[in-house]
Structure formats: structure tokens, C-alpha cells
Design an enzyme around this catalytic site. Sequence first.
Site, short mmCIF file in Angstrom:
data_model
loop_
_atom_site.label_atom_id
_atom_site.label_comp_id
_atom_site.label_asym_id
_atom_site.label_seq_id
_atom_site.Cartn_x
_atom_site.Cartn_y
_atom_site.Cartn_z
CE LYS A 184 -1.33 -3.05 2.32
NZ LYS A 184 -0.03 -2.59 1.93
CD GLU A 193 -2.53 -10.38 6.25
OE1 GLU A 193 -3.35 -10.86 7.05
OE2 GLU A 193 -2.82 -9.41 5.51
CB SER A 245 -0.58 2.52 -3.01
OG SER A 245 0.70 2.05 -3.40
C1 LIG Z 1 0.69 -3.17 0.82
C2 LIG Z 1 0.97 -2.17 -0.21
C3 LIG Z 1 0.69 -2.40 -1.55
C4 LIG Z 1 0.19 -3.72 -2.07
O1 LIG Z 1 -1.05 -4.10 -1.59
P1 LIG Z 1 -2.37 -4.02 -2.45
O2 LIG Z 1 -3.35 -4.78 -1.67
O3 LIG Z 1 -2.07 -4.61 -3.79
O4 LIG Z 1 -2.73 -2.58 -2.57
C5 LIG Z 1 0.87 -1.38 -2.45
N1 LIG Z 1 1.36 -0.19 -2.06
C6 LIG Z 1 1.67 0.07 -0.77
C7 LIG Z 1 2.22 1.40 -0.42
C8 LIG Z 1 1.49 -0.91 0.20
O5 LIG Z 1 1.80 -0.65 1.47
#
Ligand SMILES: *Cc1c(COP(=O)(O)O)cnc(C)c1O
Length: 372
Positions: free
Chosen positions: A83, A105, A359
Site C-alpha cells: 500500500k 478509507e 502483498s
Molecule cells: C489491502 C491489501 C490487499 C488488498 O488490496 P488490493 O488493492 O487488492 O491489493 C491485499 N494484501 C494486503 C497485504 C493488503 O493490505
Amino acid sequence: MTSAGLYGAYGGRYVPETLVPALDELDSGWRAARADASFQAELDELGRTFAGRPTPLTRAERYASDKRLYLKREDLLHTGAHKLNNALGQAVLARRLSKRRIVAETGAGQHGVATATVCARFGLECVVYMGEEDMRRQRPNVERMNLLGAEVRPVEFGKRTLKEATSEAIRDWITNVETTHYLIGSCVGPSPYPEIVRELQAVIGRESRAQFLQAEGRLPEVVVACVGGGSNAIGIFAGFIDDAGVRLLGVEAADAASLGSGNAAVLHGARSSVLSDADGQITDAHSISAGLDYPGVGPEHAWLRDSGRADYVGATDAEALAAFRDLTRLEGIIPALEPAHALARVRELDEELVLVCLSGRGDKDLAEVLAQ
Ligand SMILES: *Cc1c(COP(=O)(O)O)cnc(C)c1O
């Protein structure tokens, strides 16, 4: 994409008149920034010296021992998830537009933390809307945001999760549009947001393509990412979208499968594939991971699905929990529950050369996992 911000039948701008000038201003500010080499240089410098880019590519030898599996380690980015790539870029953009107040948000709290972090770094006022249910599930992130100087405003209607928090953030933005930048957390929302977020997250794809080539001397056969709003997926897919031989696979939460079981509808300013009933009413998503618990998805994913360029499948809460435990035990990496959904589909793939976008890290999810 066309200049109207359309991805096939998806995207566009479905907003009240009062927001149109702000979106136009954002659009021209974004185009000017992209054309300005100093903007990219500033982002590269912040990425390197503040955020910890490039993030490593890790070979996971034990999780799926019959594959050559690599993890793109966005969990090692400052604040613990991808993020920050987006939040940093939009904060630099907001400064160029002379906006000193930021609203956002958050669901899992990761976007709120990333936003509060960049606001602290640049001295911007920060208000984060968060559903009460998510505040309960993600307590440590609420405490982090408070420490960073952000005001976290609880959202107490509906399911009290990300959908309602997003509606509240948009309402705030409409009221304070002169002074405020809405720092949206995924590749959703009215044009030009999906494009801005995709381009800011495309660094994941650029880096991992080069790193995979370095490690294996060839490209992956399949690139896998979890899909909530879709930003980590669109960011890593961006690196491979022109490589026709590379399959792109998005994994949604089974009960929040906007692409797997959604219908074309408008949500939060854009047309996309949305969970909705026969009457077109938006229905509630459910996922153990707050970051995937959203009934919508970025319009570009809906288009990639329809065109056949990317495939989308689901993973259940139980499958994600099993993958969470296995990666932790077998690789010494505690993943966030969101990318655990992507990991849950890896072992059954036909392909051998696999790249997964990890992610984020799982510290925020420990309470939720231990309660199961
Ligand atoms: C917020 C989040 C997601 C989902 O958001 P995307 O916009 O689909 O990437 C996925 N993995 C993590 C670790 C997150 O914090």
C-alpha cells in the site's frame, strides 16, 4: 484505455457534479507529474531511501516443492504491505496540487497506516475512515495510525467494514474538496484513480520481472496475486501484461468474489463487476481478511476478465488459513491473510514456474488467526 478512463465497458466517472472539477484537476496534475522527470525521480528516491525498494524476490523451496515458486516480498516494504507505493505517490501528487489535508478509507488498516505514515512524513493533516468491525479486527493498525498523528473516524452503519468506510471518505471529500485530496487505497473509484493507482503499483511488476529473469533466465509461466480492490494484482500484472505467454491469475476471497460472481454495476464512482442481487442492490461481501472484504473491484480487472487476458478464481477462509500456517512453518515468512488466498491456489497449478505477489506481512492478523 480511452481518455474517458474506460476499460471496455467499465470504469468512467459516476460522481456528483461537485466532484468533477476536482477529478479534472487531479487528472491534469497527474498528467503533468508523469511528464515531469523530477516527479519520477522523487518517487524513486523515496522508494529507495524511505520505503525500502527494491523489495527482494525470494525462492520458496519448501511450500510447493514440485515447483519453482518465487515470492515478491512486498511484506518487507516499510509499513508491511504494498500500500505504501500508492500512498507515497499520491502524497507527492497532493503536494503538487497544494492540498494539505488528506482523507482515506481503510479496511485491513494497511492503507490507513500507509496514508498516516506519508502524512507524518510530509506534515499533512490526515483523517482515516474505518468501519467499526474492522477497527475491532485490526486493533494494532488503529493504534499505529493514532501514533502517527492521524484521526481515525469509526464508521458505524451497515456492515461497518470497507464499503461503508469508502462511502464516508467520499462524503468528506465532497464537503472539503477545495482543501482535501482523497487518497484512495486501491485501483477503484472514478477516473483517473484506477490509472493512477495502477501506475504507482506497477513498480512491483517492473522489479519482479527483472528479478525473475535474473533468477531463472526466463519469465514465470504464471503470476498469481490476491484481489481485493485489485491494486497489488494490477501492479504485478502490469509487468507481464505484454508477455502473452505469461498467465495472470487473480485470487479473490470466495465470499467476496466480485469478479467470480459479480454483475456489472456502479459502486463508489465507477462501473465495474460488483456483488449485487437480481434487483441490482449491492450485496455484502464476507472474508476473514479485512483487505479482501469488499463487494467491488477495479474496473481494469473486470475488463481483463472479459477479454480473457487474466483468470480469476476464489479461495475460502479455511484455505487461506491453511496456506497462512503452511507458509509460516515451511518458509519462515508470516504472510498477511490476503496473499494467503493467492498462496492457497499455488500447489494445484499446472504450471511449474510461479511468481506470487506476497502483498503484506501477517502481524496484523495474528489475533484473527489465533481466534480460529
Ligand atoms: C489491502 C491489501 C490487499 C488488498 O488490496 P488490493 O488493492 O487488492 O491489493 C491485499 N494484501 C494486503 C497485504 C493488503 O493490505
